[in-house]
Design a protein around this motif. Structure first.
Motif, PDB file in Angstrom:
ATOM      1  N   LEU A 144      -7.075  -2.166  19.095  1.00  0.00           N
ATOM      2  CA  LEU A 144      -5.831  -2.784  19.757  1.00  0.00           C
ATOM      3  C   LEU A 144      -5.046  -3.610  18.937  1.00  0.00           C
ATOM      4  CD1 LEU A 144      -7.213  -3.503  23.341  1.00  0.00           C
ATOM      5  CD2 LEU A 144      -6.061  -1.396  22.702  1.00  0.00           C
ATOM      6  N   HIS A 145      -3.781  -3.529  19.059  1.00  0.00           N
ATOM      7  CA  HIS A 145      -2.908  -4.462  18.464  1.00  0.00           C
ATOM      8  C   HIS A 145      -1.965  -5.107  19.278  1.00  0.00           C
ATOM      9  CE1 HIS A 145      -3.681  -1.213  15.483  1.00  0.00           C
ATOM     10  NE2 HIS A 145      -3.458  -2.214  14.733  1.00  0.00           N
ATOM     11  N   TYR A 146      -1.750  -6.149  18.977  1.00  0.00           N
ATOM     12  CA  TYR A 146      -0.812  -7.203  19.932  1.00  0.00           C
ATOM     13  C   TYR A 146       0.284  -7.545  19.246  1.00  0.00           C
ATOM     14  CZ  TYR A 146      -4.917  -7.185  22.574  1.00  0.00           C
ATOM     15  OH  TYR A 146      -6.091  -6.676  23.364  1.00  0.00           O
ATOM     16  N   LEU A 147       1.569  -7.375  19.579  1.00  0.00           N
ATOM     17  CA  LEU A 147       2.634  -7.725  18.936  1.00  0.00           C
ATOM     18  C   LEU A 147       3.495  -8.944  19.630  1.00  0.00           C
ATOM     19  CD1 LEU A 147       5.392  -7.234  17.041  1.00  0.00           C
ATOM     20  CD2 LEU A 147       6.575  -5.887  18.978  1.00  0.00           C
ATOM     21  N   LEU A 148       3.458 -10.048  18.802  1.00  0.00           N
ATOM     22  CA  LEU A 148       4.123 -11.288  19.459  1.00  0.00           C
ATOM     23  C   LEU A 148       5.473 -11.402  18.867  1.00  0.00           C
ATOM     24  CD1 LEU A 148       1.052 -13.534  18.903  1.00  0.00           C
ATOM     25  CD2 LEU A 148       1.648 -12.219  21.081  1.00  0.00           C
ATOM     26  N   ALA A 149       6.177 -11.921  19.571  1.00  0.00           N
ATOM     27  CA  ALA A 149       7.670 -12.345  18.888  1.00  0.00           C
ATOM     28  C   ALA A 149       8.297 -13.327  19.900  1.00  0.00           C
ATOM     29  CB  ALA A 149       8.755 -10.957  19.390  1.00  0.00           C
ATOM     30  N   ASP A 150       9.096 -14.231  19.210  1.00  0.00           N
ATOM     31  CA  ASP A 150       9.721 -15.230  20.020  1.00  0.00           C
ATOM     32  C   ASP A 150      11.338 -15.276  19.726  1.00  0.00           C
ATOM     33  OD1 ASP A 150      10.302 -16.473  17.551  1.00  0.00           O
ATOM     34  OD2 ASP A 150       8.577 -17.959  17.731  1.00  0.00           O
ATOM     35  N   HIS A 204      -1.238 -10.614  11.018  1.00  0.00           N
ATOM     36  CA  HIS A 204      -0.190  -9.902  10.188  1.00  0.00           C
ATOM     37  C   HIS A 204       1.412 -10.323  10.561  1.00  0.00           C
ATOM     38  CE1 HIS A 204      -3.525  -7.078   9.013  1.00  0.00           C
ATOM     39  NE2 HIS A 204      -3.565  -7.007  10.318  1.00  0.00           N
ATOM     40  N   ARG A 205       2.119 -11.078   9.331  1.00  0.00           N
ATOM     41  CA  ARG A 205       3.351 -11.168   9.560  1.00  0.00           C
ATOM     42  C   ARG A 205       4.059 -10.400   8.482  1.00  0.00           C
ATOM     43  NH1 ARG A 205       4.145 -16.204  12.007  1.00  0.00           N
ATOM     44  NH2 ARG A 205       2.005 -17.253  12.762  1.00  0.00           N
ATOM     45  N   PRO A 258       6.713  -9.704   5.572  1.00  0.00           N
ATOM     46  CA  PRO A 258       7.273 -10.766   4.191  1.00  0.00           C
ATOM     47  C   PRO A 258       8.211 -11.449   4.495  1.00  0.00           C
ATOM     48  CG  PRO A 258       6.824  -8.435   3.597  1.00  0.00           C
ATOM     49  CD  PRO A 258       7.124  -8.532   5.143  1.00  0.00           C
ATOM     50  N   GLN A 259       8.413 -12.693   3.807  1.00  0.00           N
ATOM     51  CA  GLN A 259       9.432 -13.785   3.935  1.00  0.00           C
ATOM     52  C   GLN A 259      10.752 -13.104   3.677  1.00  0.00           C
ATOM     53  OE1 GLN A 259       9.002 -16.815   4.368  1.00  0.00           O
ATOM     54  NE2 GLN A 259      10.962 -17.518   4.344  1.00  0.00           N
ATOM     55  N   GLY A 260      11.712 -13.262   4.658  1.00  0.00           N
ATOM     56  CA  GLY A 260      12.964 -12.593   4.645  1.00  0.00           C
ATOM     57  C   GLY A 260      13.076 -11.237   5.384  1.00  0.00           C
ATOM     58  N   GLN A 261      12.111 -10.697   5.793  1.00  0.00           N
ATOM     59  CA  GLN A 261      12.207  -9.422   6.124  1.00  0.00           C
ATOM     60  C   GLN A 261      11.976  -9.614   7.742  1.00  0.00           C
ATOM     61  OE1 GLN A 261       9.973  -6.227   4.634  1.00  0.00           O
ATOM     62  NE2 GLN A 261       8.931  -5.824   6.600  1.00  0.00           N
ATOM     63  N   PRO A 262      13.190  -9.176   8.487  1.00  0.00           N
ATOM     64  CA  PRO A 262      13.107  -9.314   9.890  1.00  0.00           C
ATOM     65  C   PRO A 262      12.590  -8.302  10.945  1.00  0.00           C
ATOM     66  CG  PRO A 262      15.152  -8.627   9.502  1.00  0.00           C
ATOM     67  CD  PRO A 262      14.089  -8.508   7.984  1.00  0.00           C
ATOM     68  N   TRP A 263      11.598  -7.548  10.256  1.00  0.00           N
ATOM     69  CA  TRP A 263      10.957  -6.398  10.830  1.00  0.00           C
ATOM     70  C   TRP A 263       9.561  -6.138  10.320  1.00  0.00           C
ATOM     71  CZ3 TRP A 263       9.684  -2.232   7.970  1.00  0.00           C
ATOM     72  CH2 TRP A 263      10.395  -2.198   6.506  1.00  0.00           C
ATOM     73  N   MET A 264       8.677  -5.286  11.159  1.00  0.00           N
ATOM     74  CA  MET A 264       7.484  -5.147  10.815  1.00  0.00           C
ATOM     75  C   MET A 264       7.045  -3.471  10.919  1.00  0.00           C
ATOM     76  SD  MET A 264       5.257  -8.239  12.296  1.00  0.00           S
ATOM     77  CE  MET A 264       3.575  -7.848  11.448  1.00  0.00           C
ATOM     78  N   CYS A 265       6.199  -3.160  10.351  1.00  0.00           N
ATOM     79  CA  CYS A 265       5.595  -1.595  10.449  1.00  0.00           C
ATOM     80  C   CYS A 265       4.210  -1.816  10.342  1.00  0.00           C
ATOM     81  CB  CYS A 265       6.595  -0.765   9.810  1.00  0.00           C
ATOM     82  SG  CYS A 265       5.942   1.053   9.998  1.00  0.00           S
ATOM     83  N   LEU A 266       3.281  -1.403  11.272  1.00  0.00           N
ATOM     84  CA  LEU A 266       1.836  -1.250  11.082  1.00  0.00           C
ATOM     85  C   LEU A 266       1.479   0.011  11.584  1.00  0.00           C
ATOM     86  CD1 LEU A 266       2.347  -4.451  11.290  1.00  0.00           C
ATOM     87  CD2 LEU A 266      -0.222  -4.254  11.845  1.00  0.00           C
ATOM     88  N   GLU A 267       0.608   0.761  10.873  1.00  0.00           N
ATOM     89  CA  GLU A 267      -0.160   2.051  11.190  1.00  0.00           C
ATOM     90  C   GLU A 267      -1.342   1.900  11.788  1.00  0.00           C
ATOM     91  OE1 GLU A 267       0.164   3.937   7.243  1.00  0.00           O
ATOM     92  OE2 GLU A 267       2.202   3.948   7.226  1.00  0.00           O
ATOM     93  N   ASN A 268      -2.075   2.450  12.245  1.00  0.00           N
ATOM     94  CA  ASN A 268      -3.466   2.762  12.910  1.00  0.00           C
ATOM     95  C   ASN A 268      -4.482   3.051  11.853  1.00  0.00           C
ATOM     96  OD1 ASN A 268      -2.383   1.818  15.447  1.00  0.00           O
ATOM     97  ND2 ASN A 268      -2.268   3.984  16.309  1.00  0.00           N
ATOM     98  N   PHE A 269      -4.278   3.054  10.665  1.00  0.00           N
ATOM     99  CA  PHE A 269      -5.239   3.377   9.537  1.00  0.00           C
ATOM    100  C   PHE A 269      -4.699   2.700   8.319  1.00  0.00           C
ATOM    101  CE2 PHE A 269      -2.078   6.974   9.298  1.00  0.00           C
ATOM    102  CZ  PHE A 269      -1.908   7.119   8.176  1.00  0.00           C
TER     103      PHE A 269
END
Length: 60
Positions: A21-27, A45-46, A48-59
């Motif tokens: 399971l992955h949990y996305l946290l945002a404030d 996982h955060r 990179p500095q200055g990047q306002p979005w994220m993308c993670l994969e399941n593998f």
């Protein structure tokens, strides 16, 4: 964000035998983190500095 990370740090989620399971946290300030448990260890996982979005994969 720190309070939410502390809450997760106080628990150990065991996904043995099931999907991980992955949990996305945002404030409201734009802080982002994704938490996952790998072999009983919490990984944060955060973006990179200055990047306002994220993308993670399941593998890897």
């Amino acid at each position: 964000m720190r309070n939410a990370l502390d809450l997760f740090d106080d628990h150990n989620v065991d996904c043995t035998g099931g999907p991980g399971l992955h949990y996305l946290l945002a404030d409201r300030t734009g802080g982002l983190a994704v938490i996952e448990y790998d072999a009983g260890t919490m990984q944060v996982h955060r973006p990179p500095q200055g990047q306002p979005w994220m993308c993670l994969e399941n593998f890897n």
